[in-house]
Motif scaffolding. Structure first.
Motif, mmCIF file in Angstrom:
data_model
loop_
_atom_site.group_PDB
_atom_site.id
_atom_site.type_symbol
_atom_site.label_atom_id
_atom_site.label_comp_id
_atom_site.label_asym_id
_atom_site.label_seq_id
_atom_site.Cartn_x
_atom_site.Cartn_y
_atom_site.Cartn_z
ATOM 1 N N ASP A 18 0.817 -1.220 0.000
ATOM 2 C CA ASP A 18 0.000 0.000 0.000
ATOM 3 C C ASP A 18 0.852 1.271 0.000
ATOM 4 O OD1 ASP A 18 0.943 -0.012 2.583
ATOM 5 O OD2 ASP A 18 -1.018 -0.015 3.540
ATOM 6 N N GLY A 19 2.163 1.131 -0.013
ATOM 7 C CA GLY A 19 3.049 2.285 -0.104
ATOM 8 C C GLY A 19 3.327 3.002 1.200
ATOM 9 N N THR A 20 2.826 2.490 2.301
ATOM 10 C CA THR A 20 3.077 3.161 3.577
ATOM 11 C C THR A 20 4.428 2.731 4.142
ATOM 12 O OG1 THR A 20 1.934 1.455 4.847
ATOM 13 C CG2 THR A 20 0.630 3.353 4.132
ATOM 14 N N THR A 21 5.040 3.643 4.842
ATOM 15 C CA THR A 21 6.302 3.350 5.509
ATOM 16 C C THR A 21 6.123 3.595 6.998
ATOM 17 O OG1 THR A 21 7.058 5.621 5.118
ATOM 18 C CG2 THR A 21 7.749 3.954 3.525
ATOM 19 N N PRO A 22 6.793 2.793 7.819
ATOM 20 C CA PRO A 22 6.651 2.981 9.269
ATOM 21 C C PRO A 22 7.355 4.248 9.741
ATOM 22 C CG PRO A 22 8.274 1.288 8.804
ATOM 23 C CD PRO A 22 7.668 1.688 7.484
ATOM 24 N N ASP A 23 6.805 4.854 10.760
ATOM 25 C CA ASP A 23 7.465 5.991 11.386
ATOM 26 C C ASP A 23 8.600 5.490 12.262
ATOM 27 O OD1 ASP A 23 5.694 7.832 10.284
ATOM 28 O OD2 ASP A 23 4.304 7.670 11.977
ATOM 29 N N LEU A 24 9.655 6.270 12.338
ATOM 30 C CA LEU A 24 10.733 5.948 13.266
ATOM 31 C C LEU A 24 10.332 6.462 14.643
ATOM 32 C CD1 LEU A 24 13.935 6.898 11.240
ATOM 33 C CD2 LEU A 24 12.994 4.627 11.638
#
Length: 80
Positions: A45-51
């Motif tokens: 879905d193109g989401t990346t996790p937040d650091l």
């Protein structure tokens, strides 16, 4: 790649981002590229996790050079 290996690689990214501010900045600007550097890829879905933010820890640096100049230090460690 197994999920556990992905978890370890992301954990490494998080830890390094805490001690290398430039890495954290690069991740904010282009997370997909930084994830790829660690062998990780963006989900379908193109989401990346937040650091997560760096914990606020007190850093204590001890200088033992004076102690070692006075004599040898012997440490015998292990189970009896």
């Amino acid at each position: 790649m197994h999920a556990i290996e992905q978890d370890w690689r992301f954990a490494e990214l998080v830890a390094l981002s805490w001690i290398e501010p430039d890495l954290s900045i690069r991740y904010a600007q282009d997370p997909s590229k930084v994830l790829a550097e660690f062998g990780l890829h963006v989900t379908g879905d193109g989401t990346t996790p937040d650091l997560p933010p760096a914990p606020e820890l007190a850093l204590v640096i001890e200088d033992f050079t004076a102690a070692s100049a006075r004599g040898s230090v012997l440490c015998i460690c292990g189970k009896g």
